[in-house]
Design a protein around this motif. Structure first.
Motif, PDB file in Angstrom:
ATOM      1  N   TYR A 281      -3.708  -0.913   2.542  1.00 44.22           N
ATOM      2  CA  TYR A 281      -3.078  -0.164   3.636  1.00 44.22           C
ATOM      3  C   TYR A 281      -2.521  -1.082   4.698  1.00 44.22           C
ATOM      4  O   TYR A 281      -1.502  -0.761   5.316  1.00 44.22           O
ATOM      5  N   VAL A 282      -3.169  -2.243   4.910  1.00 39.33           N
ATOM      6  CA  VAL A 282      -2.637  -3.196   5.903  1.00 39.33           C
ATOM      7  C   VAL A 282      -1.205  -3.567   5.526  1.00 39.33           C
ATOM      8  O   VAL A 282      -0.306  -3.591   6.370  1.00 39.33           O
ATOM      9  N   HIS A 283      -0.967  -3.790   4.222  1.00 42.34           N
ATOM     10  CA  HIS A 283       0.399  -4.112   3.781  1.00 42.34           C
ATOM     11  C   HIS A 283       1.371  -2.975   4.063  1.00 42.34           C
ATOM     12  O   HIS A 283       2.559  -3.208   4.233  1.00 42.34           O
ATOM     13  N   ARG A 284       0.859  -1.771   4.063  1.00 43.09           N
ATOM     14  CA  ARG A 284       1.750  -0.606   4.187  1.00 43.09           C
ATOM     15  C   ARG A 284       1.902  -0.105   5.618  1.00 43.09           C
ATOM     16  O   ARG A 284       2.614   0.866   5.849  1.00 43.09           O
ATOM     17  N   VAL A 285       1.196  -0.716   6.544  1.00 47.88           N
ATOM     18  CA  VAL A 285       1.397  -0.307   7.946  1.00 47.88           C
ATOM     19  C   VAL A 285       1.858  -1.473   8.815  1.00 47.88           C
ATOM     20  O   VAL A 285       1.777  -1.417  10.028  1.00 47.88           O
ATOM     21  N   HIS A 286       2.321  -2.548   8.164  1.00 46.49           N
ATOM     22  CA  HIS A 286       2.825  -3.668   8.938  1.00 46.49           C
ATOM     23  C   HIS A 286       4.164  -4.141   8.386  1.00 46.49           C
ATOM     24  O   HIS A 286       4.522  -3.806   7.261  1.00 46.49           O
ATOM     25  N   GLY A 287       4.855  -4.923   9.190  1.00 46.92           N
ATOM     26  CA  GLY A 287       6.073  -5.594   8.747  1.00 46.92           C
ATOM     27  C   GLY A 287       7.187  -4.646   8.367  1.00 46.92           C
ATOM     28  O   GLY A 287       7.992  -4.966   7.496  1.00 46.92           O
ATOM     29  N   GLY A 288       7.243  -3.492   9.004  1.00 44.93           N
ATOM     30  CA  GLY A 288       8.321  -2.552   8.711  1.00 44.93           C
ATOM     31  C   GLY A 288       7.953  -1.529   7.667  1.00 44.93           C
ATOM     32  O   GLY A 288       8.580  -0.476   7.567  1.00 44.93           O
ATOM     33  N   TRP A 289       6.926  -1.806   6.864  1.00 46.17           N
ATOM     34  CA  TRP A 289       6.523  -0.824   5.854  1.00 46.17           C
ATOM     35  C   TRP A 289       6.015   0.454   6.498  1.00 46.17           C
ATOM     36  O   TRP A 289       6.048   1.513   5.879  1.00 46.17           O
ATOM     37  N   GLU A 290       5.493   0.337   7.755  1.00 47.04           N
ATOM     38  CA  GLU A 290       4.941   1.528   8.399  1.00 47.04           C
ATOM     39  C   GLU A 290       6.026   2.594   8.579  1.00 47.04           C
ATOM     40  O   GLU A 290       5.729   3.789   8.518  1.00 47.04           O
ATOM     41  N   VAL A 291       7.281   2.133   8.774  1.00 46.55           N
ATOM     42  CA  VAL A 291       8.361   3.116   8.924  1.00 46.55           C
ATOM     43  C   VAL A 291       8.510   3.905   7.624  1.00 46.55           C
ATOM     44  O   VAL A 291       8.577   5.141   7.618  1.00 46.55           O
ATOM     45  N   LEU A 292       8.491   3.169   6.525  1.00 50.90           N
ATOM     46  CA  LEU A 292       8.623   3.837   5.236  1.00 50.90           C
ATOM     47  C   LEU A 292       7.437   4.786   5.003  1.00 50.90           C
ATOM     48  O   LEU A 292       7.615   5.901   4.500  1.00 50.90           O
ATOM     49  N   SER A 293       6.223   4.332   5.392  1.00 49.67           N
ATOM     50  CA  SER A 293       5.052   5.176   5.190  1.00 49.67           C
ATOM     51  C   SER A 293       5.208   6.491   5.945  1.00 49.67           C
ATOM     52  O   SER A 293       4.930   7.571   5.399  1.00 49.67           O
ATOM     53  N   VAL A 294       5.662   6.401   7.191  1.00 52.56           N
ATOM     54  CA  VAL A 294       5.804   7.613   7.999  1.00 52.56           C
ATOM     55  C   VAL A 294       6.918   8.493   7.432  1.00 52.56           C
ATOM     56  O   VAL A 294       6.762   9.713   7.294  1.00 52.56           O
ATOM     57  N   LEU A 345       4.973  -9.076   0.782  1.00 52.24           N
ATOM     58  CA  LEU A 345       3.944  -9.129   1.820  1.00 52.24           C
ATOM     59  C   LEU A 345       4.507  -9.581   3.158  1.00 52.24           C
ATOM     60  O   LEU A 345       3.877  -9.370   4.192  1.00 52.24           O
ATOM     61  N   ASP A 346       5.698 -10.189   3.156  1.00 50.79           N
ATOM     62  CA  ASP A 346       6.247 -10.688   4.422  1.00 50.79           C
ATOM     63  C   ASP A 346       6.809  -9.576   5.273  1.00 50.79           C
ATOM     64  O   ASP A 346       7.095  -9.772   6.446  1.00 50.79           O
ATOM     65  N   GLY A 347       7.003  -8.435   4.701  1.00 53.39           N
ATOM     66  CA  GLY A 347       7.567  -7.336   5.469  1.00 53.39           C
ATOM     67  C   GLY A 347       8.486  -6.527   4.601  1.00 53.39           C
ATOM     68  O   GLY A 347       8.732  -6.860   3.432  1.00 53.39           O
ATOM     69  N   PHE A 348       8.991  -5.441   5.193  1.00 52.98           N
ATOM     70  CA  PHE A 348       9.813  -4.512   4.438  1.00 52.98           C
ATOM     71  C   PHE A 348      11.081  -5.193   3.947  1.00 52.98           C
ATOM     72  O   PHE A 348      11.755  -5.904   4.704  1.00 52.98           O
TER      73      PHE A 348
END
Lengths: 403, 464
Positions: A281-294, A345-348
């Protein structure tokens, strides 16, 4: 005797050739792009996304067929041939698995001997996560799936000719154990093919989650296909507003289940916050991935849920099909969200391949679905239960007309 | 679409066995006579009096157990330091689970138009109400001072006490109270047309008056029916998410913790399946003797039993799937604690309980693959009892094995219930069965109005 009308056959042929052409162009284009930019890893990731979409739908088609034989009910007969066409692609999917085998080194970190050598966790898992056993398991899953699909399709089509009611019993008999075996094999296939792209991470819910995801995509595909097929005999008589209402309700149920699985897994891992589990989940709520998750939760659940609540929308194929397309596109985003953050892992980041390759693969796979669909009558011909259903539907239509 | 629109003209008879969901002797008249006579006539079977005579002392035992507990404190239970959650939480989860079949049958099967469920839904809903009553006793008593239980609610107060919103135990308060409220309304509202029937058929004016009050002026007018069916559909829709939510939240009591064996993501759906499994087993345990004693084989037919047997088998497999995932991932996770937890369950001090649970929940139900077993009331009754025990053992294994042998070997201990644990537990079973006896005697246990929707129309034409 031709199974379906020549008018429909011509349309199916033209869609089929377009699907194949576009599919091959997109996949090859993605491959060329990967060669040109040296991003083969990205190609394989995109391929895995596309593969999971096609394989998921094919497998859930099989599960739905089995459930339909077990439970009966009106929702299933009209789509039975479509489901059979979907699962008939399983041998093709075995062949389409070859690029994943070629890309194993890029997709599965646990294939790197030098990494395993210094990683005690991967050493512990080595007896399960190793290349030969992975391949043996994959072949084993396909052997079971292809056998089950072959039997179900053969009995169903031979009933068209013979009208032997005993075949219905035969199908029922293998469907009970079949559902159990399906659930286990699809679970382990999800563990192997997707969950192990992050080889440290684990979740007991993952198999159910992937089955539910594929279920929503399968229902969307069914609604899209039926909206188109209902213009043709004999589907036009049977796929009325009541049937679309049924499928719409099922899609709503799978939308709720999708969120239920997402929330359950997230809440449990978030609350415990254990270092073994939370990186996923850390990978999915950081580095721009959080936007995609939401965006994913908003679109796949919130918007889809409110759209599907409306009864008039579920009963009107033209409106329902728009929701189905929306959910199918969101399914692509969903599987992308499951796969890509494990690597980027570096970001979206997203490339053209992430769209081209899955869509292309879907097109190629769809070619084989239609290839099957057009060869047999669009509804089962002599199933004793189905004849009862046709009688009761026409009776209901008569009584409606009277009223 | 209303239920009545779907009333079938053709006889719904199983092609393979030749039986329908309503035996041929029943039409609108006879079904009303049969069901309302159980309530309104005095010739109650002697078995009912015997059951009440046996159960009343057990309810008394419940009263004594609660009194003793309140006087002395939770020290009378077998709790110790690593095992702070024993019978109380096991029984809470077990009872809540049993209630689930009622909601599933009345709400989900209704929405799925499985109208065969019309003869068992009232009974199963009553079971839900009484099971939830038994369930809530345990956490309330476990807080030690049950008279302060209102502190669980977010009430403004001078001490600025506020519930901890991150605690799933607070979510439980809301989940369970919502569940109870909706189930009660659903049950009562579904009964209104039948209460009207009882009012009209009662001979004694006082009896007629009492049923009349609860029938709330039901006259069976078409406007009444239209509103009733709309309300019924809305309540069915509201209850459906509750089937998932309540036991999911109960599962989170465990899953959001850090304890190996509790903290696993599959818990919410796995608990829901286990709840429906235990609930269907309880429906079978109760309906099989009741249909025998009251001669209801024509309304709760072999086909009903067979269908319930199938649901039991299917949900049992989902539970077994949960066991398989737990076992596999405990190894796959490569976590020594997870691995030990599973190994300890299978070989540790509670290993016999674990293997008994596997026998009850995974092995015993395999007999239901055979049609003859599913159609035999005796086999189903025995299997349903085994499953009921198995689901209790499952909660025992989850709660106790994980706590008794947690992270620190120096604090490990052995836990077993004391006589007061058992008397309280058995007392709730007595209370539950006692309430069911009262329900059977004083309320229509099979919905007359809903049965009429599935009775083939031509049977009534003969009378006219």
């Amino acid at each position: 005797m031709t199974a379906i009308s020549s008018n429909l056959l011509a349309q199916l042929n033209s869609i089929q050739s377009r699907a194949l052409t576009i599919g091959v162009i997109l996949v090859l284009g993605g491959l060329l792009y990967a060669f040109a930019t040296g991003a083969m890893s990205g190609f394989y990731q995109a391929y895995l996304v596309g593969y999971m979409i096609c394989a998921g739908i094919a497998l859930v088609c099989m599960a739905f067929t089995m459930l339909h034989h077990l439970i009966g009910g009106r929702w299933g007969f009209v789509i039975q041939r479509l489901l059979e066409a979907g699962m008939s692609t399983l041998p093709v999917l075995l062949v389409l698995f070859i690029p994943i085998v070629l890309g194993m080194h890029d997709l599965y970190h646990w294939t790197h001997a030098e990494v395993v050598a210094v990683d005690p966790i991967l050493q512990h898992k080595e007896s399960y996560l190793n290349v030969p056993f992975f391949l043996v398991r994959t072949v084993f899953y396909f052997a079971i799936w292809i056998t089950a699909a072959f039997l179900l399709i053969r009995w169903s089509t031979s009933q068209d000719a013979s009208g032997d009611p005993g075949l219905t019993d035969k199908m029922r008999n293998i469907c009970g154990p079949g559902v159990v075996v399906f659930a286990l094999t699809m679970t382990f296939a999800s563990f192997d093919w997707v969950m192990s792209t992050d080889p440290h991470w684990f979740s007991t819910l993952y198999g159910v989650m992937m089955i539910v995801n594929a279920g929503g995509a399968t229902l969307s595909s069914i609604i899209i296909m039926m909206t188109w097929l209902r213009k043709h005999e004999p589907i036009s008589k049977l796929a009325d507003a009541d049937r679309f209402h049924d499928w719409g309700k099922l899609l709503l149920a799978f939308t709720l289940l999708w969120f239920y699985m997402m929330l359950s897994q997230f809440l449990i891992i978030w609350a415990a916050n254990l270092p073994e589990e939370n990186p996923w989940y850390v990978h999915r709520v950081h580095g721009g991935w959080e936007v995609l998750s939401v965006v994913l939760v908003l679109c796949r659940f919130v918007i889809a849920f409110f759209l599907l609540l409306s009864i008039p929308r579920k009963r009107d194929p033209r409106r329902l099909v728009r929701v189905a397309w929306f959910i199918l596109v969101m399914h692509l985003v969903d599987i992308f969200w499951h796969v890509a953050p494990n690597f980027r892992l570096d970001g979206f980041s997203v490339s053209v391949m992430d769209v081209m390759v899955p869509v292309g693969l879907f097109g190629i796979w769809f070619f084989f679905v239609l290839n099957r669909l057009k060869r047999y009558p669009l509804i089962p011909q002599k199933d004793p239960r189905f004849e009862e259903l046709v009688a009761s539907v026409s009776k209901a239509q008569v009584s409606k007309a009277k009223a | 679409m209303s239920q009545q629109d779907q009333a079938v003209d053709i006889e719904k008879v199983d092609k393979y066995t030749g039986d329908g969901f309503v035996a041929p002797e029943y039409n609108n008249t006879t079904v009303t006579q049969k069901i309302s006579n159980i309530v309104l006539r005095a010739d109650t079977p002697w078995g009912w009096y015997l059951a009440v005579a046996v159960l009343l002392p057990v309810v008394g035992m419940l009263g004594i157990s609660i009194t003793w507990l309140v006087l002395i404190g939770t020290g009378v239970w077998g709790l110790n330091v690593p095992v702070g959650w024993g019978f109380a939480i096991i029984n809470f989860v077990w009872w809540i689970g049993i209630g689930h079949a009622g909601t599933l049958i009345s709400a989900i099967l209704h929405l799925m138009r499985q109208d065969w469920r019309n003869s068992i839904n009232r009974f199963a809903e009553a079971m839900t109400i009484f099971a939830v009553m038994c369930a809530v006793m345990f956490p309330l008593l476990h807080v030690g001072r049950p008279w302060l239980a209102y502190w669980l609610l977010p009430l403004p107060n001078t001490m600025s006490l506020w519930p901890q919103w991150r605690s799933p135990l607070v979510w439980d308060v809301f989940a369970v109270s919502t569940y109870f409220t909706v189930s009660l309304i659903f049950w009562y509202m579904g009964m209104i047309p039948d209460l009207g029937t009882l009012r009209d058929r009662a001979k004694h004016p006082v009896v007629a008056r009492i049923y009349g009050i609860f029938a709330m002026g039901w006259r069976g007018a078409s406007s009444h029916w239209a509103r009733y069916e709309k309300a019924y559909l809305i309540l069915a829709g509201l209850s459906t998410p509750l089937v998932l939510s309540v036991h999911s939240i109960v599962s989170l009591d465990f899953a959001v913790s850090l304890i190996p064996g509790w903290h696993t993501t599959v818990f919410p759906p796995y608990f829901v399946a286990g709840a429906i499994y235990a609930g269907f087993a309880m429906v079978l345990t109760l309906t099989i003797p009741v249909r025998h004693w009251f001669g209801l084989q024509g309304l709760i037919t072999t086909r009903h039993l067979e269908n319930m047997g199938k649901v039991t088998l299917a949900t049992g497999f989902i539970v077994v799937y949960g066991y398989a995932m737990e076992a596999f991932i405990s190894w796959y996770s490569a976590s020594p604690y997870e691995g030990f937890m599973m190994w300890n369950r299978m070989t540790g001090q509670y290993a016999p309980v674990y293997w008994a649970l596997i026998f009850c929940n995974a092995v015993s139900i395999q007999i239901l693959w055979w049609k003859r077993a599913r159609r035999s009331p005796l086999v189903l009754f025995i299997v349903s009892l085994i499953v009921g025990v198995g689901m209790w053992l499952e909660r025992f294994v989850i709660v106790v094995t994980s706590l008794a042998n947690d992270y620190m070997p120096s604090s490990w201990d052995y836990y077993a219930g004391t006589i007061w644990d058992w008397s309280l537990y058995i007392g709730t079973i007595g209370f539950f069965l006692f309430m069911m006896c009262l329900f059977i005697r004083f309320l229509p246990m099979i919905p007359m109005s809903e049965m009429k929707m599935i009775i083939p129309k031509h049977r009534n034409k003969k009378d006219a």
